[in-house]
Motif scaffolding. Structure first.
Motif, PDB file in Angstrom:
ATOM      1  N   GLY A  26       0.773  -1.237   0.000  1.00 59.56           N
ATOM      2  CA  GLY A  26       0.000   0.000   0.000  1.00 59.56           C
ATOM      3  C   GLY A  26       0.802   1.283   0.000  1.00 59.56           C
ATOM      4  N   LYS A  27       2.130   1.167  -0.016  1.00 55.60           N
ATOM      5  CA  LYS A  27       2.985   2.340  -0.065  1.00 55.60           C
ATOM      6  C   LYS A  27       3.957   2.227  -1.229  1.00 55.60           C
ATOM      7  N   PRO A  28       4.304   3.360  -1.888  1.00 56.11           N
ATOM      8  CA  PRO A  28       5.347   3.292  -2.913  1.00 56.11           C
ATOM      9  C   PRO A  28       6.692   2.962  -2.256  1.00 56.11           C
ATOM     10  N   MET A  29       7.547   2.282  -2.993  1.00 52.51           N
ATOM     11  CA  MET A  29       8.828   1.852  -2.432  1.00 52.51           C
ATOM     12  C   MET A  29       9.616   3.016  -1.845  1.00 52.51           C
ATOM     13  N   VAL A  30       9.602   4.151  -2.504  1.00 46.79           N
ATOM     14  CA  VAL A  30      10.379   5.288  -2.026  1.00 46.79           C
ATOM     15  C   VAL A  30       9.911   5.734  -0.640  1.00 46.79           C
ATOM     16  N   GLN A  31       8.636   5.531  -0.318  1.00 43.43           N
ATOM     17  CA  GLN A  31       8.137   5.892   1.009  1.00 43.43           C
ATOM     18  C   GLN A  31       8.714   4.974   2.085  1.00 43.43           C
ATOM     19  N   HIS A  32       8.828   3.684   1.779  1.00 44.91           N
ATOM     20  CA  HIS A  32       9.440   2.753   2.727  1.00 44.91           C
ATOM     21  C   HIS A  32      10.884   3.176   3.028  1.00 44.91           C
ATOM     22  N   VAL A  33      11.622   3.523   1.961  1.00 46.84           N
ATOM     23  CA  VAL A  33      13.013   3.949   2.148  1.00 46.84           C
ATOM     24  C   VAL A  33      13.069   5.219   2.984  1.00 46.84           C
ATOM     25  N   ARG A  60       5.607  14.064  -1.971  1.00 42.14           N
ATOM     26  CA  ARG A  60       4.842  15.127  -1.313  1.00 42.14           C
ATOM     27  C   ARG A  60       3.534  14.585  -0.738  1.00 42.14           C
ATOM     28  N   ALA A  61       2.943  13.584  -1.411  1.00 46.11           N
ATOM     29  CA  ALA A  61       1.667  13.023  -0.952  1.00 46.11           C
ATOM     30  C   ALA A  61       1.793  12.365   0.420  1.00 46.11           C
ATOM     31  N   PHE A  62       2.962  11.783   0.729  1.00 41.74           N
ATOM     32  CA  PHE A  62       3.104  11.184   2.061  1.00 41.74           C
ATOM     33  C   PHE A  62       3.818  12.123   3.039  1.00 41.74           C
TER      34      PHE A  62
END
Length: 253
Positions: A26-33, A60-62
């Motif tokens: 549910g999250k883009p990979m870049v958000q996990h990083v 920006r969305a997260f």
């Protein structure tokens, strides 16, 4: 001391286009990083460096910080240096955008030597090689260090060459430590001033031969501190690697 982590992220990956935005639970990979990097205790700030509006919008969305960079950079280091040029940070950390399972402790391990010794201009990590496959694979970069933990050489070839132990080249010999060797973990820490100088250095012979940017530093007469980490991460190079990431995340629940 201000320490900024920069995550270079581009959309046009040859083997996995758009992987920075690949969905992982549910999250883009870049958000996990980004979120894992922000949990490192020595990091003051985190920024994603990208040349792609889709990635910038996702960050920006997260609620993440993003810097738009030139689309003409040939390497992640060049993209990093562009961002570093207008940072006020003392130390800049390059965290790969395809490491969604990066352990915050790994980042702290790499950063710590530069906070303790002002003479160290660059640092990175290594971890034990535990299989024959990794020892022989050109996709696994090997590193050897001196007695003080500074890099002597990085190579895609098996390193060191166990001249008298060819009969021992088996998985169990690497797993047990009978054959002790290390792979390079691609997380880099720089003093900001050195990073800006490094980005202006011309490519060197060994760097071009091995296709390893860090050899430019060694060939130019500088030293790289290499810290051993016991943490293991899972990089995402191709779509199938996402399965390994999901397995690790599910097993940790």
């Amino acid at each position: 001391m201000k320490i900024t982590a920069v995550i270079p992220a581009r959309f046009a990956s040859t083997r996995f286009p758009g992987k920075a935005l690949a969905d992982i639970m549910g999250k883009p990979m870049v958000q996990h990083v980004y979120e894992r990097t922000a949990r490192a205790s020595l990091i003051s700030d985190v920024v994603v460096a990208t040349d792609d509006k889709r990635i910038a919008d996702a960050v920006r969305a997260f609620g993440g910080r993003v810097e738009m960079t030139s689309p003409d950079h040939e390497t992640g280091t060049d993209r990093l240096a562009e961002v570093a040029g207008h940072l006020s940070s003392d130390i800049v950390v390059n965290v790969q955008g395809d490491e969604p399972l990066i352990e915050p402790g790994m980042i702290d391990e790499a950063v710590m030597p530069l906070t303790l010794d002002p003479g160290i201009v660059m640092g990175t990590l290594k971890s034990r090689i535990r299989t024959l496959h990794d020892f022989l694979s050109p996709n696994v970069v090997k590193v050897v260090t001196d007695a003080e933990g500074f890099a002597l050489y990085f190579s895609r070839s098996p390193l060191p060459n166990f001249r008298d132990k060819w009969n021992d080249l088996k998985d169990e010999a690497f797993a047990s430590g009978k054959l002790l060797c290390y792979k390079h973990v691609g997380l880099y820490v720089y003093r900001r001033e050195f990073l800006l100088k490094y980005a202006q250095m011309p490519p060197t012979f060994l760097e071009m031969a091995e296709k390893l940017e860090q050899l430019r530093v060694l060939e130019s007469g500088y030293r790289i501190k290499v810290v051993e980490t016991l943490h293991e991460s899972v990089g995402v190079d191709v779509p199938n690697d996402l399965e390994k990431v999901l397995e690790r995340l599910n097993s940790s629940k």
